[in-house]
Every structure is written in C-alpha cells, then in structure tokens.
Design a protein around this motif. Structure first.
Motif, PDB file in Angstrom:
ATOM      1  N   GLU A  53     -27.958  48.529   5.890  1.00 14.71           N
ATOM      2  CA  GLU A  53     -27.368  48.939   7.162  1.00 14.71           C
ATOM      3  C   GLU A  53     -27.229  47.766   8.132  1.00 14.71           C
ATOM      4  N   ASP A  54     -28.225  46.880   8.159  1.00 12.43           N
ATOM      5  CA  ASP A  54     -28.139  45.708   9.040  1.00 12.43           C
ATOM      6  C   ASP A  54     -27.050  44.746   8.576  1.00 12.43           C
ATOM      7  N   ALA A  55     -26.883  44.611   7.254  1.00 16.09           N
ATOM      8  CA  ALA A  55     -25.840  43.731   6.712  1.00 16.09           C
ATOM      9  C   ALA A  55     -24.451  44.314   6.981  1.00 16.09           C
ATOM     10  N   GLU A  56     -24.335  45.627   6.937  1.00 18.05           N
ATOM     11  CA  GLU A  56     -23.061  46.272   7.288  1.00 18.05           C
ATOM     12  C   GLU A  56     -22.734  46.033   8.754  1.00 18.05           C
ATOM     13  N   ALA A  57     -23.747  46.152   9.585  1.00 19.32           N
ATOM     14  CA  ALA A  57     -23.548  46.054  11.036  1.00 19.32           C
ATOM     15  C   ALA A  57     -23.062  44.672  11.466  1.00 19.32           C
ATOM     16  N   ASP A  58     -23.574  43.621  10.808  1.00 17.90           N
ATOM     17  CA  ASP A  58     -23.168  42.269  11.239  1.00 17.90           C
ATOM     18  C   ASP A  58     -22.113  41.639  10.327  1.00 17.90           C
ATOM     19  N   GLY A  59     -21.581  42.432   9.374  1.00 21.08           N
ATOM     20  CA  GLY A  59     -20.445  41.961   8.587  1.00 21.08           C
ATOM     21  C   GLY A  59     -20.770  41.193   7.327  1.00 21.08           C
ATOM     22  N   GLY A  64     -16.539  47.977  -0.255  1.00 19.49           N
ATOM     23  CA  GLY A  64     -16.209  47.665  -1.643  1.00 19.49           C
ATOM     24  C   GLY A  64     -16.930  46.458  -2.199  1.00 19.49           C
ATOM     25  N   GLY A  65     -17.898  45.911  -1.459  1.00 21.51           N
ATOM     26  CA  GLY A  65     -18.593  44.687  -1.868  1.00 21.51           C
ATOM     27  C   GLY A  65     -19.619  44.904  -2.966  1.00 21.51           C
ATOM     28  N   THR A  66     -20.161  43.781  -3.432  1.00 23.29           N
ATOM     29  CA  THR A  66     -21.191  43.807  -4.475  1.00 23.29           C
ATOM     30  C   THR A  66     -22.514  43.333  -3.887  1.00 23.29           C
ATOM     31  N   VAL A  85     -24.428  55.935  -2.422  1.00 17.30           N
ATOM     32  CA  VAL A  85     -23.998  56.742  -1.277  1.00 17.30           C
ATOM     33  C   VAL A  85     -22.907  56.034  -0.474  1.00 17.30           C
ATOM     34  N   LYS A  86     -23.011  54.706  -0.365  1.00 16.33           N
ATOM     35  CA  LYS A  86     -22.109  53.963   0.512  1.00 16.33           C
ATOM     36  C   LYS A  86     -20.953  53.293  -0.227  1.00 16.33           C
ATOM     37  N   GLY A  87     -20.932  53.391  -1.562  1.00 17.87           N
ATOM     38  CA  GLY A  87     -19.791  52.903  -2.310  1.00 17.87           C
ATOM     39  C   GLY A  87     -19.765  51.420  -2.619  1.00 17.87           C
ATOM     40  N   TYR A  88     -20.920  50.829  -2.954  1.00 18.01           N
ATOM     41  CA  TYR A  88     -20.987  49.417  -3.322  1.00 18.01           C
ATOM     42  C   TYR A  88     -21.354  49.259  -4.802  1.00 18.01           C
ATOM     43  N   LYS A  89     -21.029  48.092  -5.356  1.00 17.65           N
ATOM     44  CA  LYS A  89     -21.517  47.732  -6.690  1.00 17.65           C
ATOM     45  C   LYS A  89     -22.874  47.058  -6.510  1.00 17.65           C
ATOM     46  N   LEU A  90     -23.675  47.040  -7.579  1.00 16.12           N
ATOM     47  CA  LEU A  90     -25.009  46.448  -7.492  1.00 16.12           C
ATOM     48  C   LEU A  90     -25.330  45.657  -8.741  1.00 16.12           C
ATOM     49  N   VAL A  91     -25.820  44.439  -8.542  1.00 13.31           N
ATOM     50  CA  VAL A  91     -26.328  43.604  -9.631  1.00 13.31           C
ATOM     51  C   VAL A  91     -27.794  43.311  -9.341  1.00 13.31           C
ATOM     52  N   CYS A  92     -28.686  43.712 -10.244  1.00 10.62           N
ATOM     53  CA  CYS A  92     -30.116  43.459 -10.089  1.00 10.62           C
ATOM     54  C   CYS A  92     -30.556  42.384 -11.078  1.00 10.62           C
ATOM     55  N   VAL A  93     -31.167  41.338 -10.560  1.00  8.73           N
ATOM     56  CA  VAL A  93     -31.712  40.269 -11.392  1.00  8.73           C
ATOM     57  C   VAL A  93     -33.219  40.499 -11.475  1.00  8.73           C
ATOM     58  N   ILE A  94     -33.735  40.651 -12.700  1.00  9.39           N
ATOM     59  CA  ILE A  94     -35.115  41.089 -12.894  1.00  9.39           C
ATOM     60  C   ILE A  94     -35.808  40.161 -13.895  1.00  9.39           C
ATOM     61  N   THR A  95     -37.130  40.021 -13.800  1.00 16.31           N
ATOM     62  CA  THR A  95     -37.853  39.161 -14.739  1.00 16.31           C
ATOM     63  C   THR A  95     -38.257  39.944 -15.980  1.00 16.31           C
ATOM     64  N   TRP A 143     -22.883  40.137  -1.415  1.00  9.44           N
ATOM     65  CA  TRP A 143     -23.952  39.881  -0.435  1.00  9.44           C
ATOM     66  C   TRP A 143     -25.268  39.745  -1.179  1.00  9.44           C
ATOM     67  N   TYR A 144     -25.910  38.587  -0.978  1.00 12.33           N
ATOM     68  CA  TYR A 144     -27.217  38.337  -1.578  1.00 12.33           C
ATOM     69  C   TYR A 144     -28.286  38.835  -0.612  1.00 12.33           C
ATOM     70  N   VAL A 145     -29.046  39.832  -1.036  1.00 11.88           N
ATOM     71  CA  VAL A 145     -29.990  40.510  -0.155  1.00 11.88           C
ATOM     72  C   VAL A 145     -31.134  39.593   0.275  1.00 11.88           C
TER      73      VAL A 145
END
Length: 453
Positions: A53-59, A64-66, A85-95, A143-145
């Motif tokens: 939500e904070d990343a959406e708020a400040d752009g 449609g982002g990942t 819920v918000k319609g984004y793609k997701l890539v999870c990098v895991i060990t 967007w890199y979280v």
C-alpha cells in the motif's frame, strides 16, 4: 451483515493465548500472540500489505506491475495475497533451506518461485539478496520490496501488532519476546509499547549462525559468527535497517535442536500448531525465566503455522537424521536401527584391492570387513589403504589378504554403547554387531558420535 470486502480485511486482531504446560517452570503469566490466525497464516501478512500500500501511494508500484522479493516464505505468502487482490504479478526468491511446503504454498497462490543456495555470502551473485535485486533491475515495471530495509515493515507493527498487544494485556505487558529476522516485528512493537511504558523489556531471540546478539552487546559485526543453520525465519548474516537495536534490551540465542524440539512441544503440550521460529521463541522465554517475576506479563509472538514444517520438524525421520529426537541410545542395536535395511558391505580375501576401493567409493564407506569361507578374517580401512599406497603404487592389483588388518570385534545386539566405545582404538576403527541367523551390521565411530545428544 458482517463480512470483509476481501481476504486482506481479515488480517490482524489475532488472539492472545495463555501458555500452561510448556511454561510451567516460569513463575509469571506467559501469553502467546498467535499470528497463524492471519489469512496467510503468519505475522508477515501485516507488513506485506502495508509495504504494498505504501509503494502504491508513492508510485513505486504501478498498476499491472511485478512484485519481486527475497523471502523465507511467509512474507511471500502475504505479498501473494496482496498481489491476487490488487492484480499484480509476484516473483519470490527463496533459499534452498526453506521447507518444500513453503515453496509449494507460494506456487499454489500464483507466485513464481526462484530457489537460491543458502550457504553463500550476501554479496555473492547467487545469494537471494543479489538475485532479487538483479531480477528487479531486469524486469520491466517491477518493484523490489526489500523487507529488510523497507521501513513500512516496522511501521505495520507499530500501527497494528503493538496496539493489539497493549490492548489485549490492558497495558500490563512487562516483557515482549520475539524471534528477530528482518526486525520489523520487534522494532515496531517495541516502539509502540515503550512509548507507553519505557520500563517494558524487549527481548530478541537469535539463532547460532546469526550476528544479532553479539552486535547488540558489542557493536561488532563478527563475520566469524556467520554460518549456515537450520532454524527458519530468525537470525541474519546482515544488519537490516528494520532492526532498531536501541529499542531492544537484550538477545538470547537458541540452538537448532532446541528450536525444533520446542516447536513439537508446543503442538503436543499446548495444542498450538505453529512453526519453527515459535519453537525458538518459547525456548528463548524459558532461557530468560530468571528475568521474570510472579506479577509479570510476558508476551511471546508465534510467527507462523506448523503446516509449513510438516516435512521437517514434524517429521520423525527428518528429526532423527539430525539427532534432534530425544531417543535413548543405550545398546548396539540402538546405534544401527536407522540403517538396518542397508546390507553389510564386505570384500573377500582373494578379491583385488581395486575391488575393495570401488566398493568403498560406491557405498561411501571408510571401513570394510574381509571374509573368507570361514567368516570374518580381516578388515580394510581407508587410512591403511593410503599408507600402503604411499609405499606401493601397484597396490590396487594385489589380493586383499596381503594388506588386510585384523578382523573387527564382534558384539551382541544388547551390548551397552559404553562397552562398544572401549573397543575403538588407533588400530581398530569399527565393530560388528551380531543380529542372529548369520546376519551382522557394522558400527563405526561416526555412529557413536551420532548417538551423543
């Protein structure tokens, strides 16, 4: 009618549960904040949605982002709910140390999962930190979280988890104990609670192989303390910005074994089916018991669900392989019960040494009994083979009988381990256990060491 507009509306307001049996030796009220009641089954739902939500708020995050993030699994699940819920793609990098269940769950909710090696430096291009950053640079409209340094992480717990704990304890909380990974939970809760009562003590639970405890106590980032460990969800080999050490009163470290054992204890003794970091957290509380008084209210936070560790801490074979099961090893038969199905590998007196070497290599063994038609008549050990090879390069084409050592001692299945240990010496590297009907099994120093709890 009462309903949530979507699944994100069910995040938070998790229950506080009094612990009874597992904390019976603590003379204080111990309450568990059970975060598995969140829809994604972990505390990470809170900060995942807040960061989105904070990343959406400040752009930073556009339609449609990942979303790209390095995660131990739980943050990925929270991000997945938000992405759905918000319609984004997701890539999870895991060990690769994370449980298979975590990886399968992430894929089940639509995330693309990229698996990286655990035992590499954070700056290594193969590390999940580096891979996450690289993917975010290569992926358009991404967007890199970066949950470690994203301060929305701490803010989520300042706005949600801290106030809930304060309200649920009627402001009587005296100690807060929680495992520390990204640092958002401990720092956000600590900030909120200490603003209302600076005397509340905040304790972080760390693991061996992590840098937090020593850094907090000395200000030294000691790379010698960094090594791979089994416990999931806590500890780090970096210093995340979300860890506000000034708000933390102290750390206690918990071993991998204790974390695993107490994860199971919570399920068996309290009926609370939670994850690996919860086991570490409750063992941390027990280690801190001398800090608590009868009138204290100790709150410990349990991060996630036990369902993500069914193949690990809740699997007897997995626990046994690591020596985590509290099983008494008293006799010869106890030493070999986990590999009784494996055949005894032998070599005959007239076979060539090359055959023995090939067999030792194939079965990854260091000792091998030698037999003839009468039974056990000798032995071969890798150190003996090496010593003979130094003086005779044609060793491989000689018959085994020419270089074999004395036969290994043979003991009954009921022989005490203490007696077996005495049979090992510089000249004897193994013992044979008689199982009846002409069957035998081998015991090595490795088996004896593995029985030490």
């Amino acid at each position: 009618m009462k309903y949530a507009d979507n699944i994100l509306g069910t995040i938070g307001n998790t229950p506080m549960v009094k612990l009874n049996k597992v904390t019976k030796e603590i003379d204080a009220l111990v309450l568990a904040k059970v975060e598995t009641f969140n829809p994604g089954n972990s505390v990470k739902d809170r900060m995942a949605v807040k960061m989105i939500e904070d990343a959406e708020a400040d752009g930073r995050l556009k339609p449609g982002g990942t979303i790209i993030e390095g995660t131990s699994g739980n943050t990925g699940m929270g991000l997945a709910l938000g992405a759905i819920v918000k319609g984004y793609k997701l890539v999870c990098v895991i060990t690769d140390k994370q449980s298979k269940e975590k990886m399968d769950i992430l894929r089940a909710v639509g995330a693309k999962v990229v698996v990286c090696p655990t035992d590499v430096e954070p700056t290594d291009p193969r590390s999940y930190y580096s891979v996450s950053r690289r993917l975010s640079e290569e992926t358009p409209n991404s967007w890199y979280v970066n949950q470690y340094d994203n301060m929305s992480n701490t803010q989520a717990h300042y706005e949600q988890t801290g106030p809930e704990i304060w309200e649920q304890t009627d402001g009587k909380v005296t100690h807060f104990v929680v495992g520390v990974g990204t640092g958002g939970t401990i720092s956000g809760v600590a900030k909120y609670i200490k603003e209302r009562n600076p005397n509340v003590k905040i304790w972080g639970v760390d693991t061996y192989g992590s840098v937090f405890k020593k850094y907090h106590e000395t200000g030294i980032f000691d790379e010698n303390e960094i090594y791979s460990y089994i416990t999931e969800g806590i500890g780090e080999d970096i210093l995340p910005k979300n860890v506000d050490f000034s708000l933390i009163d102290g750390f206690t470290k918990v071993t991998d074994k204790d974390a695993a054992v107490y994860t199971r204890k919570l399920a068996l003794e309290e009926g609370i089916f939670v994850g690996n970091s919860a086991g570490a957290a409750i063992k941390g509380v027990l280690q801190l018991k001398e800090h608590f008084r009868p009138d204290d209210v100790v709150v410990v936070l349990f991060h996630d669900s036990g369902s993500r560790y069914v193949g690990k801490m809740f699997n007897d074979d997995w626990m046994r392989e690591r020596g985590f099961l509290e099983e008494e090893v008293a006799k010869a038969e106890d030493l070999i019960k986990d590999h009784l199905d494996k055949p005894l590998v032998v070599v005959r007196t007239e076979e060539l040494v090359s055959h023995a070497i090939e067999r030792m290599r194939k079965y990854k063994i260091s000792q091998i009994p030698v037999i003839d038609i009468n039974g056990f008549v000798g032995s071969l050990d890798e150190s003996d083979l090496f010593r003979h090879y130094v003086t005779d390069k044609n060793l491989a084409e000689k018959p085994v009988r020419e270089i074999m050592g004395k036969p290994y001692p043979v003991v009954k299945a009921g022989t005490p381990v203490e007696e077996i240990s005495k049979l090992f010496s510089k000249d004897n590297q193994a013992v044979l256990v008689e199982l009846g009907e002409g069957r035998h099994h081998i015991v090595t120093k490795y088996d004896i060491i593995g029985s030490i709890k």
